[in-house]
Write a protein that holds these residues in place. Structure first.
Motif, PDB file in Angstrom:
ATOM      1  N   ILE A   4       0.683  -1.223   0.205  1.00  0.00           N
ATOM      2  CA  ILE A   4       0.124  -0.034   0.035  1.00  0.00           C
ATOM      3  C   ILE A   4       0.915   1.195  -0.004  1.00  0.00           C
ATOM      4  N   PHE A   5       1.968   1.242   0.733  1.00  0.00           N
ATOM      5  CA  PHE A   5       2.957   2.379   1.034  1.00  0.00           C
ATOM      6  C   PHE A   5       3.683   2.722  -0.504  1.00  0.00           C
ATOM      7  N   LYS A   7       2.214   2.127  -3.367  1.00  0.00           N
ATOM      8  CA  LYS A   7       1.115   2.646  -4.223  1.00  0.00           C
ATOM      9  C   LYS A   7       0.908   4.039  -3.817  1.00  0.00           C
ATOM     10  N   ILE A   8       1.131   4.473  -2.553  1.00  0.00           N
ATOM     11  CA  ILE A   8       1.204   6.039  -2.103  1.00  0.00           C
ATOM     12  C   ILE A   8       2.427   6.787  -2.691  1.00  0.00           C
ATOM     13  N   LEU A  13      -2.302   5.751  -4.871  1.00  0.00           N
ATOM     14  CA  LEU A  13      -3.472   6.015  -4.008  1.00  0.00           C
ATOM     15  C   LEU A  13      -3.322   7.280  -3.226  1.00  0.00           C
ATOM     16  N   PRO A  14      -4.305   7.897  -2.678  1.00  0.00           N
ATOM     17  CA  PRO A  14      -4.311   9.016  -2.103  1.00  0.00           C
ATOM     18  C   PRO A  14      -3.541   9.135  -0.673  1.00  0.00           C
ATOM     19  N   ALA A  15      -3.158  10.225  -0.314  1.00  0.00           N
ATOM     20  CA  ALA A  15      -2.595  10.344   0.973  1.00  0.00           C
ATOM     21  C   ALA A  15      -2.182  11.923   1.323  1.00  0.00           C
ATOM     22  N   PHE A  17       0.339  14.245   2.600  1.00  0.00           N
ATOM     23  CA  PHE A  17       1.758  14.029   2.938  1.00  0.00           C
ATOM     24  C   PHE A  17       2.111  15.524   3.781  1.00  0.00           C
ATOM     25  N   PHE A  27       3.361  10.798   5.640  1.00  0.00           N
ATOM     26  CA  PHE A  27       1.910  11.132   5.273  1.00  0.00           C
ATOM     27  C   PHE A  27       1.022  10.655   6.530  1.00  0.00           C
ATOM     28  N   ILE A  30      -4.339   6.731   7.993  1.00  0.00           N
ATOM     29  CA  ILE A  30      -5.472   7.054   7.551  1.00  0.00           C
ATOM     30  C   ILE A  30      -6.474   6.534   8.536  1.00  0.00           C
ATOM     31  N   ARG A 134     -11.029  13.304   5.291  1.00  0.00           N
ATOM     32  CA  ARG A 134      -9.866  13.258   4.508  1.00  0.00           C
ATOM     33  C   ARG A 134      -9.257  14.968   4.576  1.00  0.00           C
TER      34      ARG A 134
END
Ligand code: AMP
Length: 151
Positions: A4-5, A7-8, A13-15, A17, A27, A30, A134
């Motif tokens: 997952i990290f 992809k971030i 993927l959204p994050a 930062f 970041f 979640i 978010r």
């Protein structure tokens, strides 16, 4: 396999930062255990601290320390946990080494214990923050990032 990290870090993927450099990114978690809960993650995708070279390991801790100071200034936290689940048997759920920087605000023992328990019980469940959540993560990230930029 990409974590997952990964992809971030790739932007898939959204994050929210707070920091990015050649070696690591940071970041917002979640599923924060306290307001401002931040993850410091190396770009190198390995599972444990021992798999990193010493300079990268030292850099991660330096960034984590700077983030803790910035959290105190930006969010009013009074102290923090630096928390590493260094491998699956230590409870690591994302197999990509990371340091949790978990702010504490004073007189928050019960609330933190409750949140830690909830965090651990729901770790396996994929999270998707609401628009409002978010926005909160983004506002906290921007406040921490602004303090980091001053330091
Ligand atoms: P650990 O159990 O030490 O591997 O912690 C993994 C952390 O990653 C947990 O605190 C999760 O809430 C967090 N996490 C999982 N997915 C995401 C995501 N997409 N964005 C930010 N944090 C995440």
């Amino acid at each position: 396999m990409a974590t997952i990290f990964d992809k971030i870090i790739r932007g898939d993927l959204p994050a929210s930062f707070v920091w990015q450099d050649d070696i690591c990114v940071a970041f917002m978690d979640i599923s924060p255990t306290s307001p401002g809960h931040t993850l410091v993650v190396p770009r190198q995708s390995v599972v444990t601290l021992a798999e990193l070279d010493a300079a990268t390991r030292a850099h991660l801790w330096e960034v984590a320390n700077r983030i803790a100071v910035a959290q105190q200034k930006a969010l009013g936290s009074k102290a923090q946990h630096f928390w590493v689940n260094d491998g699956r048997a230590a409870g690591q759920s994302v197999p990509h080494v990371h340091i949790h920087v978990l702010p504490r605000y004073g007189r928050d023992q019960l609330q933190t214990m409750g949140r830690v328990t909830w965090h651990l019980l729901t770790l396996a469940i994929p999270k998707k923050p609401s628009k409002k959540q978010r926005e909160t993560l983004e506002a906290q990230a921007q406040a921490i990032a602004a303090e980091l930029a001053k330091s």
